[in-house]
Scaffold this motif. Structure first.
Motif, mmCIF file in Angstrom:
data_model
loop_
_atom_site.group_PDB
_atom_site.id
_atom_site.type_symbol
_atom_site.label_atom_id
_atom_site.label_comp_id
_atom_site.label_asym_id
_atom_site.label_seq_id
_atom_site.Cartn_x
_atom_site.Cartn_y
_atom_site.Cartn_z
ATOM 1 N N THR A 105 -3.678 -13.093 -6.876
ATOM 2 C CA THR A 105 -2.601 -13.608 -6.032
ATOM 3 C C THR A 105 -2.247 -12.569 -4.979
ATOM 4 O O THR A 105 -2.041 -11.389 -5.297
ATOM 5 N N CYS A 106 -2.169 -13.011 -3.738
ATOM 6 C CA CYS A 106 -1.749 -12.147 -2.637
ATOM 7 C C CYS A 106 -0.383 -12.586 -2.143
ATOM 8 O O CYS A 106 -0.142 -13.781 -1.936
ATOM 9 N N ARG A 107 0.478 -11.615 -1.963
ATOM 10 C CA ARG A 107 1.830 -11.848 -1.467
ATOM 11 C C ARG A 107 1.920 -11.348 -0.031
ATOM 12 O O ARG A 107 1.459 -10.255 0.299
ATOM 13 N N VAL A 108 2.524 -12.152 0.846
ATOM 14 C CA VAL A 108 2.658 -11.811 2.260
ATOM 15 C C VAL A 108 4.074 -11.302 2.508
ATOM 16 O O VAL A 108 5.048 -11.933 2.096
ATOM 17 N N ILE A 109 4.188 -10.133 3.168
ATOM 18 C CA ILE A 109 5.512 -9.639 3.540
ATOM 19 C C ILE A 109 5.538 -9.336 5.037
ATOM 20 O O ILE A 109 4.542 -8.901 5.612
ATOM 21 N N ASP A 110 6.682 -9.608 5.631
ATOM 22 C CA ASP A 110 6.889 -9.263 7.037
ATOM 23 C C ASP A 110 7.135 -7.766 7.144
ATOM 24 O O ASP A 110 7.966 -7.209 6.407
ATOM 25 N N VAL A 111 6.405 -7.106 8.039
ATOM 26 C CA VAL A 111 6.563 -5.657 8.236
ATOM 27 C C VAL A 111 6.729 -5.355 9.728
ATOM 28 O O VAL A 111 6.129 -4.447 10.280
ATOM 29 N N SER A 112 7.568 -6.136 10.367
ATOM 30 C CA SER A 112 7.786 -5.987 11.803
ATOM 31 C C SER A 112 8.363 -4.621 12.144
ATOM 32 O O SER A 112 9.063 -3.992 11.355
ATOM 33 N N GLY A 113 8.072 -4.189 13.357
ATOM 34 C CA GLY A 113 8.529 -2.901 13.885
ATOM 35 C C GLY A 113 7.494 -2.406 14.864
ATOM 36 O O GLY A 113 7.732 -2.337 16.065
ATOM 37 N N HIS A 114 6.323 -2.051 14.348
ATOM 38 C CA HIS A 114 5.190 -1.700 15.208
ATOM 39 C C HIS A 114 4.936 -2.847 16.190
ATOM 40 O O HIS A 114 4.811 -2.635 17.401
ATOM 41 N N THR A 115 4.832 -4.052 15.667
ATOM 42 C CA THR A 115 4.869 -5.278 16.458
ATOM 43 C C THR A 115 5.810 -6.244 15.765
ATOM 44 O O THR A 115 6.122 -6.092 14.581
ATOM 45 N N LEU A 116 6.246 -7.267 16.479
ATOM 46 C CA LEU A 116 6.996 -8.360 15.873
ATOM 47 C C LEU A 116 5.999 -9.345 15.272
ATOM 48 O O LEU A 116 5.015 -9.715 15.913
ATOM 49 N N GLY A 117 6.250 -9.743 14.038
ATOM 50 C CA GLY A 117 5.340 -10.655 13.374
ATOM 51 C C GLY A 117 4.218 -9.985 12.613
ATOM 52 O O GLY A 117 3.354 -10.668 12.050
ATOM 53 N N HIS A 118 4.203 -8.655 12.580
ATOM 54 C CA HIS A 118 3.220 -7.919 11.779
ATOM 55 C C HIS A 118 3.436 -8.286 10.306
ATOM 56 O O HIS A 118 4.564 -8.332 9.827
ATOM 57 N N ILE A 119 2.344 -8.574 9.583
ATOM 58 C CA ILE A 119 2.451 -8.854 8.163
ATOM 59 C C ILE A 119 1.567 -7.891 7.375
ATOM 60 O O ILE A 119 0.634 -7.294 7.922
ATOM 61 N N ALA A 120 1.891 -7.738 6.097
ATOM 62 C CA ALA A 120 1.071 -6.959 5.174
ATOM 63 C C ALA A 120 0.685 -7.856 4.013
ATOM 64 O O ALA A 120 1.388 -8.827 3.687
ATOM 65 N N PHE A 121 -0.437 -7.529 3.388
ATOM 66 C CA PHE A 121 -0.963 -8.308 2.269
ATOM 67 C C PHE A 121 -0.866 -7.451 1.000
ATOM 68 O O PHE A 121 -1.450 -6.371 0.946
ATOM 69 N N ILE A 122 -0.132 -7.951 -0.008
ATOM 70 C CA ILE A 122 0.131 -7.188 -1.221
ATOM 71 C C ILE A 122 -0.515 -7.899 -2.414
ATOM 72 O O ILE A 122 -0.162 -9.043 -2.737
ATOM 73 N N PHE A 123 -1.450 -7.222 -3.047
ATOM 74 C CA PHE A 123 -2.051 -7.715 -4.287
ATOM 75 C C PHE A 123 -1.415 -6.924 -5.430
ATOM 76 O O PHE A 123 -1.820 -5.799 -5.725
ATOM 77 N N ASP A 124 -0.399 -7.509 -6.057
ATOM 78 C CA ASP A 124 0.396 -6.770 -7.026
ATOM 79 C C ASP A 124 -0.413 -6.394 -8.265
ATOM 80 O O ASP A 124 -0.296 -5.263 -8.762
ATOM 81 N N GLU A 125 -1.197 -7.301 -8.792
ATOM 82 C CA GLU A 125 -1.953 -6.993 -10.011
ATOM 83 C C GLU A 125 -3.033 -5.951 -9.742
ATOM 84 O O GLU A 125 -3.290 -5.081 -10.575
ATOM 85 N N ALA A 126 -3.666 -6.023 -8.578
ATOM 86 C CA ALA A 126 -4.719 -5.068 -8.227
ATOM 87 C C ALA A 126 -4.160 -3.765 -7.680
ATOM 88 O O ALA A 126 -4.917 -2.820 -7.433
ATOM 89 N N LEU A 127 -2.834 -3.709 -7.474
ATOM 90 C CA LEU A 127 -2.173 -2.518 -6.926
ATOM 91 C C LEU A 127 -2.795 -2.114 -5.590
ATOM 92 O O LEU A 127 -3.126 -0.948 -5.353
#
Length: 255
Positions: A105-127
């Protein structure tokens, strides 16, 4: 391992990441600075590409998308707020969305700042966290479109992740980031040890990406803007954490 990850150098100092979920044989790539290095990895491994995942719209992260899509038939996913300036998306993703890469499972989080709308992909189980230019090895991206407060709030999101999380960021900037970090805390033994390890790795032609979140929390001045020692080093003991971050980011912009 359920998630096999390959770091792919691209252009002069960019990275893409090829991910294979081993149970389903599903394969994805995070960002496509150029297509050929990724195609070379796929050919070498005998893998078929299923998904292209995009973090933000900057050319050095998306220039190879159309060639890679044409060669592989992979679907393309990216941030919904960024869709108007990304290559055509098959799937638009928003903060809080999740999707499956096989059993992962991949979780999407907004990480705006560098650009607006920048996202990061977090795989919690795979760390595994794919942060592109929001959080970098020993640094963070220049604040081009968002505000300093936005970028500081983004960095707080990484404080909530497990320290064992591996951080897959978008550039080989670690040496220059380290030199800057040492201007903030020149006598910090953790900084000095990381600088030596970084220089040794680069002397051997080895990448310094990915990095470890625990290491970033201990040595990355942008994540440490709330730390009393950092505030004291800057003479900003009474300033807010966001103000200290803004000062550090401004100094780095002029470093």
């Amino acid at each position: 391992m359920p998630l096999e990850i390959i770091t792919v150098p691209c252009l002069s100092d960019n990275y893409a990441f090829v991910l294979r979920e081993t149970e389903s044989d599903q394969v994805a790539v995070v960002d496509v600075p150029e297509a050929q290095p990724i195609l070379d990895v796929l050919k070498e491994k005998g893998w078929s590409l299923d998904h292209i995942l995009l973090t933000h719209h900057h050319d050095d992260h998306i220039m190879g998308v159309e060639e890679l899509r044409k060669e592989t038939g992979a679907s393309v996913s990216g941030g919904a707020p960024d869709a108007y300036r990304l290559p055509p998306l098959d799937t638009q993703l928003s903060d809080g969305d999740t999707f499956q890469l096989g059993a992962e499972t991949c979780r999407v989080i907004d990480v705006s700042g560098h650009t607006l709308g920048h996202i990061a992909f977090i795989f919690d189980e795979a760390l595994a966290a794919f942060t592109a230019d929001s959080l970098m090895a020993w640094g963070c991206g220049r604040v081009f479109e968002g505000t300093m407060d936005q970028q500081w709030n983004t960095l707080q999101k990484f404080h909530t992740l497990p320290r064992a999380m591996t951080i897959y960021s978008g550039h080989e900037y670690t040496t220059s980031n380290g030199k800057f970090a040492l201007t903030i805390e020149p006598d910090n033994e953790s900084y000095l040890a990381r600088m030596k390890a970084t220089e040794d790795a680069r002397a051997k032609g080895e990448p310094t990406v990915p990095s470890n979140l625990g290491l970033e929390l201990a040595t990355n001045p942008f994540l440490r803007a709330n730390h009393p020692k950092v505030k004291a080093a800057l003479g900003m003991e009474d300033a807010s954490d966001a103000e200290v971050f803004a000062e550090i980011r401004s100094r780095k912009d002029n470093f």
